[in-house]
Design a protein around this motif. Structure first.
Motif, PDB file in Angstrom:
ATOM      1  N   ALA A  95       2.216  -2.814  -0.018  1.00 19.13           N
ATOM      2  CA  ALA A  95       3.190  -2.123  -0.878  1.00 19.13           C
ATOM      3  C   ALA A  95       2.933  -2.453  -2.352  1.00 19.13           C
ATOM      4  CB  ALA A  95       4.609  -2.511  -0.480  1.00 19.13           C
ATOM      5  N   LYS A  96       2.628  -3.727  -2.639  1.00 22.72           N
ATOM      6  CA  LYS A  96       2.321  -4.121  -4.033  1.00 22.72           C
ATOM      7  C   LYS A  96       1.041  -3.441  -4.511  1.00 22.72           C
ATOM      8  CE  LYS A  96       4.557  -8.683  -4.052  1.00 22.72           C
ATOM      9  NZ  LYS A  96       4.334 -10.144  -4.058  1.00 22.72           N
ATOM     10  N   LEU A  97       0.062  -3.362  -3.624  1.00 30.19           N
ATOM     11  CA  LEU A  97      -1.214  -2.734  -3.975  1.00 30.19           C
ATOM     12  C   LEU A  97      -1.011  -1.246  -4.293  1.00 30.19           C
ATOM     13  CD1 LEU A  97      -4.269  -3.342  -4.186  1.00 30.19           C
ATOM     14  CD2 LEU A  97      -4.477  -2.655  -1.798  1.00 30.19           C
ATOM     15  N   MET A  98      -0.190  -0.576  -3.485  1.00 25.73           N
ATOM     16  CA  MET A  98       0.086   0.846  -3.712  1.00 25.73           C
ATOM     17  C   MET A  98       0.838   1.038  -5.034  1.00 25.73           C
ATOM     18  SD  MET A  98      -0.070   4.022  -2.970  1.00 25.73           S
ATOM     19  CE  MET A  98      -0.693   4.095  -1.286  1.00 25.73           C
ATOM     20  N   ALA A  99       1.806   0.177  -5.309  1.00 28.20           N
ATOM     21  CA  ALA A  99       2.554   0.283  -6.563  1.00 28.20           C
ATOM     22  C   ALA A  99       1.610   0.147  -7.759  1.00 28.20           C
ATOM     23  CB  ALA A  99       3.640  -0.792  -6.619  1.00 28.20           C
ATOM     24  N   LYS A 100       0.677  -0.801  -7.677  1.00 27.38           N
ATOM     25  CA  LYS A 100      -0.306  -1.006  -8.753  1.00 27.38           C
ATOM     26  C   LYS A 100      -1.181   0.236  -8.915  1.00 27.38           C
ATOM     27  CE  LYS A 100      -3.856  -4.382 -10.135  1.00 27.38           C
ATOM     28  NZ  LYS A 100      -5.124  -3.680 -10.021  1.00 27.38           N
ATOM     29  N   THR A 101      -1.636   0.791  -7.777  1.00 27.21           N
ATOM     30  CA  THR A 101      -2.484   1.993  -7.814  1.00 27.21           C
ATOM     31  C   THR A 101      -1.749   3.168  -8.453  1.00 27.21           C
ATOM     32  OG1 THR A 101      -3.621   1.277  -5.807  1.00 27.21           O
ATOM     33  CG2 THR A 101      -3.810   3.613  -6.375  1.00 27.21           C
ATOM     34  N   LEU A 102      -0.498   3.366  -8.068  1.00 23.48           N
ATOM     35  CA  LEU A 102       0.276   4.489  -8.594  1.00 23.48           C
ATOM     36  C   LEU A 102       0.543   4.335 -10.087  1.00 23.48           C
ATOM     37  CD1 LEU A 102       2.899   5.018  -5.713  1.00 23.48           C
ATOM     38  CD2 LEU A 102       0.865   6.374  -6.186  1.00 23.48           C
TER      39      LEU A 102
END
Length: 815
Positions: A745-752
């Protein structure tokens, strides 16, 4: 060579279509269903378009056709593509909404021994694990076996691992077969007198018959059109031998006739006449009929109407007369209701006005009933389709009007599976595509709908006066009870003194009451009074609800049942306390407080079959019960003239959820359930019990003041940039491992955030990641991200989140 773009019935990571070549001599059209190879399987596919060049270089050939004619029209295919793009689903998931009931058939895996195993496998027993050996021995005894059968016997993971190893060693093979058809046209054998028998009768040369043969022969003579085997069984028991003898004598002929499985007995529905409209009703109808009679290209006004009428103001009669006008113009119609429970009552009203022209579609029909109703609609034998949200996709040829009753209801939002569409949004697009008129009706409109009406995107039509039971009737008197005061003055009952006295008065006058609490079960949770232990579901982060009728604990998230503990599993104490309240506990307390009253309960726990809703309604309508206890089912659209009292046991249940729509939901529920009272000549009263009497949503509901509620609510929405000022998207990642779930979830937030910064989207907010409201559900941990922007779907369309992620565009709630 021609090529076809297919939507394939298999889980895929990319949302688009797949290219296939069309074999020579095979004629394929858009909308047609075909068989196509996909990996080692043969799967169903729907033809989206036929082209001269494939979208992808390498193609495989279509295997054959499932349907000789297209199942979907050009407009339906276009709508499916829009749904896929708007809600970020696969194209097949969008197409599947419109396919016939029971159409989907999966490829089933079968395991069998290899006929020619490799030479290295002469003595397999030496290299096989115990589980592999057991499966191998079973296949030697039975040969070909469904894989799911082996998974049931040995466990899913164990069986899959063992089978894969056996395949790699060349000892067994996996093949695929298409699952059988679940529903098809039903035929029934009919008997009638033969031509020879008629000649015998005419010439008076009938051969001698036994008494039972004479009895059957006479029945057939009385029914020259023929009679079914089942019909004949009702007249003459054990008639098979008799019919066989008559056939051998050449006196009886048989034929197979199609049987239509009708979900509703229309013969019991009396005809209903047109009612005279009040001036406000006439004005509303005039606007709708004007749009119906105006070609879309010539209509300068919005063709979507928000019909805002207080409870009992006659919205249904406007629907009926608008439908009559649509049918007069040769156009068909769709009528949507929020709950299956409302379908019988709606059908009775609409079928009484339009006999023989109604079709019904909903999930509680049997597969055969759904199949036959869908075919009736497809063949043009029904002019009006009634049902919940899935009925929107019925195969009507160019509907002229779509009506969504109680348009504010959250049940119009599809939750799972994909596509997670909102019926109102899709209906708007559908009306635009077909040039149809859309009517949204409600006493408590969705804030988004009312906002659009205020901005001129919709046409606002208003019905400010009540017509039930007579024109100008007032809304029921609503009284607010502060339960804090009741407690401080020594009343520890769930019934305030006001509500207690009101129920006693209703029972003394032989009237009826509805008691509303929006929670099922007995106790909301159970707790040890010594150590504080609370019984929780092992698969979900949710407390278990006590159900006294089953004497067990139930998780309302995953449905698992647990035994009711007599002692605390942590400290061994017997001081177990049952806390909170649901419909079953309310039923118990009502029976104790009013032993003379006859009670009925209406919640999802008592709904066992497709006719249960109607049976409960019939019992209460016929006054076989004095008090109806229920959840939100009792708040929606019911017209019960003998109900003079509605009691809301706890108005605060939905108020304190961590959701920006909590106030709106509370207002709508209270206003709707209050509208069930006072529909008869005796008038009505509503008692609302609350611990938050100062809350704006509750105060507005007490005063039946929708404009006042909207004025406050829209300010709060604008301050926080919540809908209708921005759109939302909710991304949820789920996994068995908590740390991995949080990390992804943290990785996706960073990507977005990096993507948004790269494309310069300054008006995109990304909130989170944060644990979901119920962090663990069915054994999987869940973290969520909230996107808020003018169009989050457009931004997310370029993102491929991968497995484990779900995306909900325009989520109804955030918990």
């Amino acid at each position: 060579m021609a090529f076809a773009e297919l939507a394939v019935n298999t889980p895929v990571l990319r949302p688009g279509s797949f290219s296939y070549s069309i074999p020579a001599g095979l004629e394929i059209k858009p909308g047609q269903a075909v068989w196509a190879p996909f990996g080692p399987k043969i799967v169903q596919g729907i033809v989206l378009e036929v082209t001269e060049e494939p979208a992808f270089g390498q193609t495989r050939e279509i295997c054959g056709v499932i349907s000789d004619t297209p199942l979907l029209s050009f407009h339906q295919l276009k709508l499916a593509k829009w749904i896929s793009q708007t809600y970020l689903s696969s194209i097949y998931e969008a197409v599947a909404l419109m396919l016939p009931p029971s159409f989907e058939r999966q490829s089933l895996a079968y395991i069998s021994l290899e006929s020619s195993p490799p030479a290295t496998a002469k003595n397999p027993s030496e290299t096989l694990s115990p589980n592999m050996q057991k499966i191998f021995d079973r296949l030697k005894a039975k040969d070909i076996t469904p894989q799911n059968e082996l998974e049931k016997i040995f466990g899913k993971k164990t069986a899959q691992s063992a089978i894969l190893k056996l395949i790699n060693q060349g000892l067994v093979k996996r093949t695929y077969r298409i699952s059988p058809v679940r529903a098809k046209t039903k035929f029934e054998k009919h008997f009638r007198l033969s031509v020879q028998a008629l000649a015998f009768i005419k010439n008076q040369t009938l051969p001698k018959l036994s008494p039972r043969q004479t009895q059957v022969f006479d029945y057939l003579q009385e029914n020259p059109g023929g009679i079914s085997k089942n019909g004949l069984n009702l007249l003459v028991k054990n008639n098979s031998a008799v019919l066989k003898a008559l056939e051998q004598k050449g006196l009886v002929s048989t034929e197979e006739r199609q049987v239509f499985r009708q979900p509703i007995d229309y013969s019991r529905i009396p005809p209903l006449p047109h009612l005279e409209l009040s001036p406000p009703q006439k004005k509303c109808l005039e606007f709708i009929t004007r749009s119906l009679n105006t070609p879309p290209e010539d209509d300068q006004n919005p063709r979507t109407f928000l019909l805002h009428g207080i409870t009992g103001s006659g919205k249904t009669e406007i629907y009926l007369q608008a439908l009559a006008e649509s049918l007069r113009l040769g156009k068909k119609a769709i009528v949507l209701v929020p709950e299956i429970s409302l379908t019988p009552q709606t059908i009775a009203r609409f079928a009484g006005r339009f006999p023989g022209q109604i079709a019904v579609l909903h999930s509680r029909l049997s597969p055969g009933e759904q199949f036959d109703e869908w075919q009736r609609i497809k063949n043009g034998q029904a002019d009006i389709v009634i049902g919940p949200r899935s009925a929107l996709f019925a195969p009507l040829d160019k509907p002229g009007i779509i009506i969504i009753d109680e348009e504010h209801e959250w049940t119009y939002k599809q939750q799972d599976p994909q596509p997670r569409y909102h019926t109102r949004t899709v209906a708007n697009k559908m009306a635009e595509e077909y040039g149809a008129v859309l009517v949204l009706g409600s006493a408590t409109p969705d804030v988004d709908s009312y906002f659009k009406a205020q901005k001129g995107i919709y046409q606002l039509l208003e019905l400010p006066e009540r017509l039930t039971p007579y024109r100008g009737a007032s809304l029921p008197k609503t009284e607010l009870v502060d339960m804090r005061t009741e407690l401080s003055e020594g009343n520890r009952s769930i019934f305030s003194r006001n509500l207690q006295a009101s129920i006693e008065k209703v029972l003394a006058n032989h009237e009826q009451a509805i008691l509303f609490i929006n929670r099922r079960g007995g106790a909301s949770f159970i707790q040890c009074r010594d150590c504080g232990y609370v019984a929780m579901c092992k698969s979900c982060d949710a407390p278990l609800t006590y159900h006294p009728d089953q004497e067990n604990l139930v998780c309302h998230q995953c449905g698992r049942h647990y035994p009711n503990p007599l002692t605390c599993p942590v400290c061994g104490s017997r001081r177990i306390k049952y806390l909170g309240m649901g419909t079953q506990k309310l039923e118990e307390e009502t029976r104790l407080a009013f032993p003379q009253a006859k009670l009925l309960r209406w919640d999802s726990d008592v709904i066992k079959g497709k006719n249960t809703h109607q049976q409960i309604m019939d019992k209460f309508s016929c006054h076989q019960a004095d008090i109806l206890i229920g959840t939100q089912m009792v708040a929606k659209g019911l017209d019960l003239p003998d109900v003079t009292l509605v009691g809301v046991i706890n108005a605060d249940i939905s108020l304190n959820l961590p959701d920006f729509r909590a106030g709106e939901r509370t207002f709508q529920l209270l206003a709707q359930v209050a509208g069930r009272a006072g529909r008869g000549i005796s008038g009505g009263k509503v008692v609302i019990q609350t611990y938050s009497p100062e809350n704006y949503a509750i105060r507005s509901a007490v005063c039946h003041d929708y404009p006042g509620f909207y004025t406050k609510e829209i300010v709060y929405r604008q301050e926080l940039n919540n809908p209708p000022f921005r759109k939302l998207a909710c991304l949820v990642f789920s996994h068995l491992n908590h740390d991995f779930c949080q990390q992804q979830a943290k990785l996706m937030a960073k990507t977005l955030r990096e993507k948004a910064e790269a494309v310069g989207l300054g008006n995109l907010e990304i909130l989170g990641p944060a644990p979901a409201f119920i962090q663990r559900l069915r054994g999987r941990y869940r973290y969520q991200l909230i996107l808020r922007s003018p169009n989050p779907a457009e931004f997310l369309r370029e993102i491929n989140p991968g497995q484990g992620w779900s995306i909900d565009i325009d989520p109804y709630g955030l918990c």
